[in-house]
Every structure is written in structure tokens, then in C-alpha cells.
Design a protein around this motif. Structure first.
Motif, PDB file in Angstrom:
ATOM      1  N   GLN A   1       0.829  -1.204   0.000  1.00  0.00           N
ATOM      2  CA  GLN A   1       0.000   0.000   0.000  1.00  0.00           C
ATOM      3  C   GLN A   1       0.867   1.259   0.000  1.00  0.00           C
ATOM      4  O   GLN A   1       0.617   2.202  -0.765  1.00  0.00           O
ATOM      5  CB  GLN A   1      -0.904   0.004   1.238  1.00  0.00           C
TER       6      GLN A   1
ATOM      7  N   GLY B   1       1.370   4.375  -2.539  1.00  0.00           N
ATOM      8  CA  GLY B   1       1.120   5.732  -2.043  1.00  0.00           C
ATOM      9  C   GLY B   1       2.254   6.659  -2.465  1.00  0.00           C
ATOM     10  O   GLY B   1       2.017   7.767  -2.976  1.00  0.00           O
TER      11      GLY B   1
ATOM     12  N   MET C   1       2.154   7.478  -6.154  1.00  0.00           N
ATOM     13  CA  MET C   1       1.153   8.493  -6.452  1.00  0.00           C
ATOM     14  C   MET C   1       1.572   9.863  -5.965  1.00  0.00           C
ATOM     15  O   MET C   1       1.290  10.877  -6.601  1.00  0.00           O
ATOM     16  CB  MET C   1      -0.150   8.141  -5.744  1.00  0.00           C
TER      17      MET C   1
ATOM     18  N   TYR D   1       1.741  13.082  -8.385  1.00  0.00           N
ATOM     19  CA  TYR D   1       1.064  14.356  -8.151  1.00  0.00           C
ATOM     20  C   TYR D   1       1.926  15.535  -8.608  1.00  0.00           C
ATOM     21  O   TYR D   1       1.402  16.567  -9.023  1.00  0.00           O
ATOM     22  CB  TYR D   1       0.757  14.502  -6.653  1.00  0.00           C
TER      23      TYR D   1
ATOM     24  N   ARG E   1      -3.992   4.486  -7.547  1.00  0.00           N
ATOM     25  CA  ARG E   1      -4.896   4.887  -6.477  1.00  0.00           C
ATOM     26  C   ARG E   1      -5.767   3.713  -6.024  1.00  0.00           C
ATOM     27  O   ARG E   1      -5.960   3.457  -4.835  1.00  0.00           O
ATOM     28  CB  ARG E   1      -5.793   6.020  -6.975  1.00  0.00           C
TER      29      ARG E   1
ATOM     30  N   HIS F   1      -3.612   1.342  -4.062  1.00  0.00           N
ATOM     31  CA  HIS F   1      -3.320   1.931  -2.743  1.00  0.00           C
ATOM     32  C   HIS F   1      -4.511   1.760  -1.784  1.00  0.00           C
ATOM     33  O   HIS F   1      -4.361   1.250  -0.669  1.00  0.00           O
ATOM     34  CB  HIS F   1      -3.004   3.414  -2.939  1.00  0.00           C
TER      35      HIS F   1
ATOM     36  N   GLU G   1     -15.390   4.081  -6.299  1.00  0.00           N
ATOM     37  CA  GLU G   1     -14.263   4.213  -5.387  1.00  0.00           C
ATOM     38  C   GLU G   1     -14.385   3.253  -4.199  1.00  0.00           C
ATOM     39  O   GLU G   1     -15.457   3.140  -3.593  1.00  0.00           O
ATOM     40  CB  GLU G   1     -14.168   5.654  -4.877  1.00  0.00           C
TER      41      GLU G   1
ATOM     42  N   HIS H   1      -6.678  10.327   5.334  1.00  0.00           N
ATOM     43  CA  HIS H   1      -5.403   9.719   5.739  1.00  0.00           C
ATOM     44  C   HIS H   1      -5.290   9.608   7.247  1.00  0.00           C
ATOM     45  O   HIS H   1      -5.002   8.550   7.789  1.00  0.00           O
ATOM     46  CB  HIS H   1      -4.228  10.527   5.171  1.00  0.00           C
TER      47      HIS H   1
ATOM     48  N   PHE I   1      -8.001   7.118   8.836  1.00  0.00           N
ATOM     49  CA  PHE I   1      -7.723   5.697   8.593  1.00  0.00           C
ATOM     50  C   PHE I   1      -6.486   5.249   9.363  1.00  0.00           C
ATOM     51  O   PHE I   1      -6.453   4.173   9.952  1.00  0.00           O
ATOM     52  CB  PHE I   1      -7.526   5.423   7.097  1.00  0.00           C
TER      53      PHE I   1
ATOM     54  N   MET J   1       2.794  11.003   9.541  1.00  0.00           N
ATOM     55  CA  MET J   1       1.381  11.065   9.147  1.00  0.00           C
ATOM     56  C   MET J   1       0.762  12.392   9.571  1.00  0.00           C
ATOM     57  O   MET J   1      -0.044  12.970   8.849  1.00  0.00           O
ATOM     58  CB  MET J   1       0.613   9.878   9.738  1.00  0.00           C
TER      59      MET J   1
END
Ligand code: HEM
Ligand code: HEM
Ligand SMILES: [Fe+2]
Lengths: 206, 460
Positions: free
Chosen positions: B23, B27, B30, B34, B50, B53, B128, B342, B345, B389
Motif C-alpha cells: 500500500q 502511495g 502516487m 502528483y 490509487r 493503494h 471508489e 489519511h 484511517f 502522518m
């Protein structure tokens, strides 16, 4: 040897178990009070939101308020007040060690709750026939949501009353076993209390 | 470890950690896409990365929940698992189905995958979080049912504790709400309406029960606090979660074509959703403060406290930030949503799974707690991942505020892509924070291999 681990850990001291010292008596279970508090918070936020919405549109709210059925609201207020009184009597009998004599009072409280439900259903039927819905206006949204949310609490309260009635009939309550009946009574008084705020706020106050 | 069948949890935990690594790799990819738009194009486009992920996230959390249940239920019910064989079989079914699905995403175009897997019979794909092919969805249901059967049968023959009942309730709820992923009405409003019954009612409903039960289990073990006290807390937390979270679904019904009263209902009920998360924080600290013993597994205590704090920050504070309709009107679908997604979770579900892994893994490997050095390493991993995080969240929030301002609030609103250029700096910073997160993750992996004198298991 633990030093490194301790720098990475918030240090919290170990506590001795709390002494079973004299605790002030709280009627019913602590959990029901936390629950009641949460419930009152939901209603409280709902009431405050209502007040805000109303202050933005006083005329519309007043006009539609006038169309509400204050008589049935008043009858319901009397019913809930009476039922709360009956529950108080039942608790007093349990406290006096006469659990079985508490039962008819609880049955009476249940009957008042039933009366409330019937009156409310007639009121709803009439309003819905008149085209009132969640989407017909902001005032109607609040009127229906708040009264219905409270209505569901009355039903839950009545289920609890049945459990209390059953316990009382079986002689379960007494001066040294008040937890069950006090817990249920606290909940029922909460349902009553919320109505005592809801009724003037939605039906009467302008 | 008190019951030998608890050992089936081990492969579940290992798989969870393995998929977690996957995962994060996607991430990072991605995060780079970006700012360097054609990175890995056309091999792994952003939309595929995505999907990988987010699906890996969900799948590894599910592995974690199942492992947790297999570890916790025998101990709570005081009986061996009904069928360890079934549990192992389901492990392989789930792992292979999961791996095949991810490979499907990566190797064939999504539309081809849809054709290959019966999407024309019952169209469920393309939404999604629920992108899985029909076959995978059916597989998930079968695994879930076998798992629930196994756990429920174990419960029936053993002691019934509040913790295990709450856990079971949450797990059954998880399976039941997943069924709405098969319902995909042509009307886009209805589609979205029921889509949230999976997504929202999972993370802000039944998963909260799972989380509270897992946390309570670990707290009982590491603090030695009376079960009765912990059970009272559990009752309060789950009632609060359900009272606020069910109708709180309305905070997703503001602008999708649902009636207007949802703006009131959603705002009012969801505004109170932080309360159960706050109760969990208080619960965790309260239990640790009242602890009757010093458990040798310090790391597990740290993860448990971290769960309490970070779940409240991510779900409670960052959730409240954009949950009122007048605010959400501006912030809907912006980087603020991603910031919240983010931290919530991570704080709630990633951390609670890592908490139980931290507590159970040493026991599964035959010791009460890992060596001092290994625990120190694990705690470093906690701080590296948690702090990075927090930074990912802060950078995304900053990006989100600017985005909302330039694109939606301003008198002279700028077009989407032009705004993205303006806030690229924050995306770079998010990427660097992500790199630190990965270092934390590697540290975490290393902690499992750090040798040293470990605390022996005392079997009473
Ligand atoms: C652990 C619990 C939670 C998790 C894992 C979580 C996760 C998420 C995720 C991933 C999204 C994005 C969904 C999408 O793709 O559109 C989201 C949206 C949202 N969340 Fe949460 N959430 C949690 C709790 C909460 C709470 C407690 C609140 C409110 C107080 C909240 C408020 C919202 C709102 C308002 C949105 C919609 C944002 C938008 O309009 O774009 N969440 N959440
Ligand atoms: C345990 C850690 C992580 C968790 C729990 C997590 C969770 C998620 C979730 C729930 C989403 C969907 C968000 C939404 O729908 O709003 C998402 C998207 C994303 N994540 Fe993560 N993630 C983690 C780590 C990372 C890392 C380390 C990076 C990279 C630096 C990253 C980069 C991204 C990107 C770029 C997206 C796509 C956002 C978009 O569509 O605009 N994630 N992640
Ligand atoms: Fe939600």
C-alpha cells in the motif's frame, strides 16, 4: 535497562486501586447517566439549531407554528407529567420494600405513554394529510424530525417500562436492589424532560 | 498464547504487514505522480495506483481484523477455535483472491478486467473503494461468511464476554453492509446513497465496534484493570457510536441530489460523532493510568495510547472540520477530504491493528514480550510513522485550504489545474513526509528481526 524504552513512552505512574470509600449515591447505573447525557446533547444541539434557523426566518416559523395542534400537545404534556409522577410512586414503593405494589403504578405510566403515542399518531395523520412533510418547509422539517425523534424515545421508554413492570411483579426490587428500577426511571424522566422543552419551543414560543 | 488454535492468527498478521508495505509503495508512487505527472506512465497510471493503494489498505485491515478475531476469540471464550483448518483455508483463499485482483488491476486495462470477470452480468465495478471485480466481491462474501461461521460457532460453545459480543456484532455488521456493494442502481443519486452504506457505515459505524473491542481486549491484558470497568466503557462507546454514526451518514448527502433535510440531519448528528472517539481516548488513558501491573510489552501500550489520540485527531477533529453543511459546501472533495481520510484511517484502523499485532505477535512467537532492543526499534517505528502522518495531514490541509480559497471562495475563482500548480509545493512536502513514513515502516519491519534477550512466557 528500561531507560531507552522510557524515553519513547509517555510516563504514567501506576496507581493503587481506588479505595472503596464512601461514594455519593447516584440513582441508577452510571452508564445510563452517560447515555442520558449523550441523548440530551443530541436534543440540545437540535434545539439550538432550531433557534438559529428560526431567527433567520421568524415570520414563516410563526405562521406555521400557529397551524400546529396545541391542544393535542398540551394533552400529551399532561400525559407525560402524570406518567413521570406514577414512576416516582413506583420507585418509592420499591424503596419501601414493596416491589409488587410498584407494578400497577408502572402499568399506569405505560398506559400514559400509550396515550401519548395514540394522540401523536392522530396528530401526524392530520398533518400529513394537510401536506406537511420533511421537505415542505424548514419549520416542518424541524417539527417532524424533533417530534419523531422524541416519539421514538417514548417507544423505547415504554419497552423499558414493561421490563420494569415485569421486574416489580416478580418482586425483584427492594431497598438493596434499586439499580434496575432507578435506571429505568431515570431514562423515563429524561424522555419527559425533553418533551417539556420541546413542547413550548416548537408549539408555543413565538 | 493460551490456546493452540490462536496460532492461525499468525499468517493473517504477516499478510497484513506485507500488504501494508505494498500500500505504501503505491502511495509513494502516487505522491510522486502528483508532482511529476508522467511518472510511470503509461505502465501504472494514477487511477490504477490509487485503486491499488486504497484496496490494499482495506484488504490488509480486513486481514488484521480477522487475525485479531482469531487471536482474541479463543482467549475471550476460553475455548479452542471451532475450526482452525477452515481458518487456514480461508486465509489462502483470501490471499490468492486478493493478489489476483491486484495483479488484474496492474496487468490488464480495467475495462478488460470488467469484461473478463462478469461485470456485464451484474455491474458492480467502477466505484471508489468498491472497484473489485464481481468474482472478488463474491469471494470476499464467502470468506467473510466462513470466517463469521467459525467465530460464531466458537462463541456458542464458550464463555460469552462483552468484548467478544461487541466484536462479533461489528464483524457481522461489516459483512452485512458489504452486501450493498452488489447494489448498483442506474440512478446516480441512489448509487451514491447506498455506496455510503458500505463506506460510511463501515468506518463510522460497525468498524468502531471492532476497534473498541480490540482496544478493550489489549487494555485488559496490559493493564490488568477489572473487566467490569472496561465493559461499562464499551457499552457507552458503542451506543454513542451508533446514535451519532447511523444518521450521521447524512454528512455525505448534502449535495448529491438527496432531499434538503439531510443537510440538517447530517450536520447535527455527525457533529456529535467525535464524542465516541473522544470517549475512546479517555478510555485508553484512564485504563493505563489505573493499571495494576507493569506489562513487559511497553510497545503495545504505546500503540494503544497512540490509537486513542490519533483516532480522535483524525476522525474527531479533522472530521468535524468539514462536517457541517455550510463548511462542506466549500470543502467537499478537496485536499481537506484527503487529509482527513489519511489521518482517520491511520489513527483509528491502522493503529488499532498494529496495536493488536504488537501485543499478540510476541505471544505467537512464544514469549511474553520482545527484547528491549526490539521494542525500542518498534517504538521508533511508531513515532516515525505517526509524526510523518501528522505532517502528511498538515500539508494536505494547507493545500486544501489554499485550494478551496483560490478555486471556490475567491471573487475571481481560478480553474482547477491552475490551482494545482499553485499548491504544488505542498504536494512536494507531502511526498517527503511520505518518504519518512516509509522509513518508519522499514524500521517497523526491522523490529521483528532485532535479536536480544526476550521476556520468557510464563504459563500459569
Ligand atoms: C475512523 C473513522 C473515519 C474514517 C476512516 C474516515 C474516512 C474518510 C474518508 C476516506 C473519506 C473520503 C471518502 C471519499 O472518498 O469521498 C471521508 C469523508 C468524510 N468524512 Fe470521514 N472518516 C472517519 C470519521 C469521520 C468523522 C467522525 C467525521 C465527522 C465528524 C467525518 C466526516 C467526514 C466528511 C464530512 C466527509 C466528506 C468530505 C467531503 O465532502 O469531501 N469522518 N472520511
Ligand atoms: C497508513 C498510511 C496511509 C493510509 C491509511 C492511506 C489512506 C488513503 C486513503 C483512505 C485514500 C483515499 C482518500 C480519499 O478518498 O480522499 C488515499 C489516497 C491517497 N494516498 Fe494514501 N494512505 C497512506 C499513506 C500514504 C502515503 C505514505 C502516501 C504518499 C506520500 C499516500 C498518498 C496518497 C495519494 C496521493 C492518494 C490519492 C489522493 C487523491 O486521489 O487525490 N498515502 N490514501
Ligand atoms: Fe462519513
Amino acid at each position: 535497562m528500561n531507560t531507552c524504552a522510557q524515553t519513547l513512552m509517555p510516563s504514567l505512574p501506576v496507581q493503587a486501586p481506588a479505595p472503596a470509600a464512601a461514594v455519593r449515591h447516584l440513582p441508577g447505573d452510571l452508564a445510563i447517566w452517560v447515555f442520558i447525557f449523550a441523548e440530551l446533547l443530541v436534543f440540545g444541539v437540535f434545539f439550538i439549531t432550531y433557534a438559529f434557523a428560526r431567527s433567520n426566518n421568524v415570520e414563516l416559523f410563526n405562521a406555521e407554528q400557529l397551524a400546529l395542534d396545541r391542544t393535542s400537545g398540551a394533552v400529551n404534556t399532561v400525559l407525560l407529567l402524570t406518567s413521570s409522577f406514577l414512576v416516582v410512586r413506583a420507585v418509592q414503593f420499591a424503596q419501601a420494600g414493596e416491589s409488587r405494589r410498584a407494578a400497577p403504578w408502572l402499568a399506569g405510566a405505560f398506559a400514559c405513554g400509550g396515550g401519548f403515542v395514540v394522540v401523536k399518531l392522530f396528530e401526524y395523520a392530520e398533518k400529513i394529510a394537510a401536506g406537511v412533510s420533511l421537505s415542505s418547509s424548514t419549520f416542518h422539517m424541524f417539527y417532524l424530525s424533533l417530534t419523531f425523534f422524541h416519539f421514538m424515545h417514548v417507544i423505547l421508554g415504554m419497552v423499558i417500562l414493561v421490563a420494569m413492570w415485569n421486574g416489580a411483579r416478580n418482586g425483584r426490587y427492594g431497598p438493596d436492589n434499586m439499580n434496575g428500577i432507578e435506571t429505568g426511571a431515570a431514562y423515563w424522566h429524561m424522555v419527559d424532560l425533553v418533551w417539556l422543552i420541546l413542547f413550548p419551543l416548537i408549539y408555543v414560543m413565538r | 498464547m493460551k490456546y493452540s488454535s490462536q496460532s492461525v492468527a499468525l499468517p493473517y498478521f504477516i499478510a497484513a504487514i506485507g500488504l501494508f508495505v505494498g500500500q505504501i509503495i503505491f502511495g509513494l508512487a502516487m505522491g510522486l505522480q502528483y508532482v511529476v505527472g508522467d511518472f510511470l506512465f503509461p505502465e501504472i497510471p494514477f487511477n490504477v495506483a490509487r485503486m491499488v493503494h486504497t484496496n490494499l489498505l482495506i484488504v490488509w485491515l480486513l486481514f488484521g481484523f480477522m487475525g485479531a478475531a482469531y487471536f482474541l476469540i479463543p482467549e475471550e471464550t476460553e475455548t479452542e477455535l471451532y475450526s482452525p483448518k477452515l481458518a487456514l483455508l480461508m486465509f489462502w483463499v483470501f490471499l490468492i483472491a486478493g493478489a489476483a485482483t491486484i495483479l488484474g488491476y496492474l496487468l490488464v486495462p480495467y475495462s478488460t478486467l470488467a469484461e473478463m470477470t462478469g461485470n456485464n452480468i451484474l455491474a458492480t465495478m467502477g466505484r471508489e473503494f468498491l472497484e473489485q471485480p464481481l468474482l472478488t466481491k463474491i469471494g470476499i462474501v464467502i470468506v467473510a461468511l466462513a470466517f463469521l461461521f467459525n467465530i460464531s460457532m466458537t462463541m456458542l460453545k464458550g464463555r460469552k464476554t462483552v468484548i467478544s459480543i461487541v466484536l462479533l456484532l461489528g464483524l457481522w455488521g461489516l459483512a452485512v453492509f458489504f452486501l450493498f456493494s452488489f447494489y448498483n442502481p442506474g440512478n446516480l443519486v441512489k448509487d451514491k446513497f447506498y455506496w455510503w452504506w458500505v463506506v460510511h457505515l463501515w468506518v463510522e459505524g460497525v468498524w468502531e465496534l471492532i476497534m473498541a473491542a480490540m482496544l478493550a481486549f489489549v487494555l485488559i491484558k496490559v493493564t490488568g484493570v477489572d473487566r467490569e470497568v472496561i465493559e461499562k466503557w464499551l457499552y457507552v462507546i458503542i451506543t454513542l457510536a451508533l446514535v451519532t454514526g447511523l444518521i450521521g451518514t447524512g454528512h455525505h448527502y448534502f449535495w448529491i441530489g438527496t432531499p434538503q433535510y439531510w443537510q440538517w440531519w447530517g450536520s447535527i448528528f455527525s457533529a456529535l460523532e467525535p464524542i465516541p472517539f473522544f470517549a475512546m481516548t479517555v478510555f485508553a488513558f484512564n485504563m493505563v493510568n489505573r493499571r495494576r501491573r507493569e506489562h513487559p510489552n511497553k510497545a503495545a501500550v504505546l500503540w494503544a495510547l497512540g490509537t486513542g489520540v490519533m483516532a480522535f485527531l483524525g476522525a474527531g477533529v479533522w472530521g468535524f472540520l468539514h462536517t457541517l453543511a455550510p463548511v462542506n459546501f466549500y470543502t467537499h472533495g478537496s485536499q481537506i477530504t484527503a487529509a482527513h481520510g489519511h489521518m482517520a484511517f491511520y489513527g483509528a484502523y491502522v493503529l488499532v491493528v498494529l496495536t493488536i499485532i504488537s501485543y499478540a505477535m510476541p505471544l505467537l512467537r512464544g514469549r511474553a514480550a520482545n527484547s528491549e532492543r526490539s521494542q525500542v526499534c518498534e517504538m521508533w517505528a511508531f513515532w516515525l510513522m505517526t509524526i510523518s502522518m501528522v505532517f502528511i495531514t498538515l500539508f494536505l490541509t494547507a493545500a486544501g485550504i489554499l485550494q478551496v480559497w483560490l478555486q471556490r471562495v475567491s471573487d475571481t475563482p481560478m480553474p482547477f489545474m491552475q490551482v494545482q500548480d499553485q499548491i504544488a509545493l505542498f504536494y512536494w512536502m507531502r511526498l517527503w513526509a511520505g518518504v519518512v513514513f516509509s522509513i518508519g515502516l522499514v524500521t517497523y519491519l526491522v523490529s521483528f528481526f532485532v535479536k536480544g534477550e526476550s521476556k520468557p512466557l510464563i504459563t500459569a
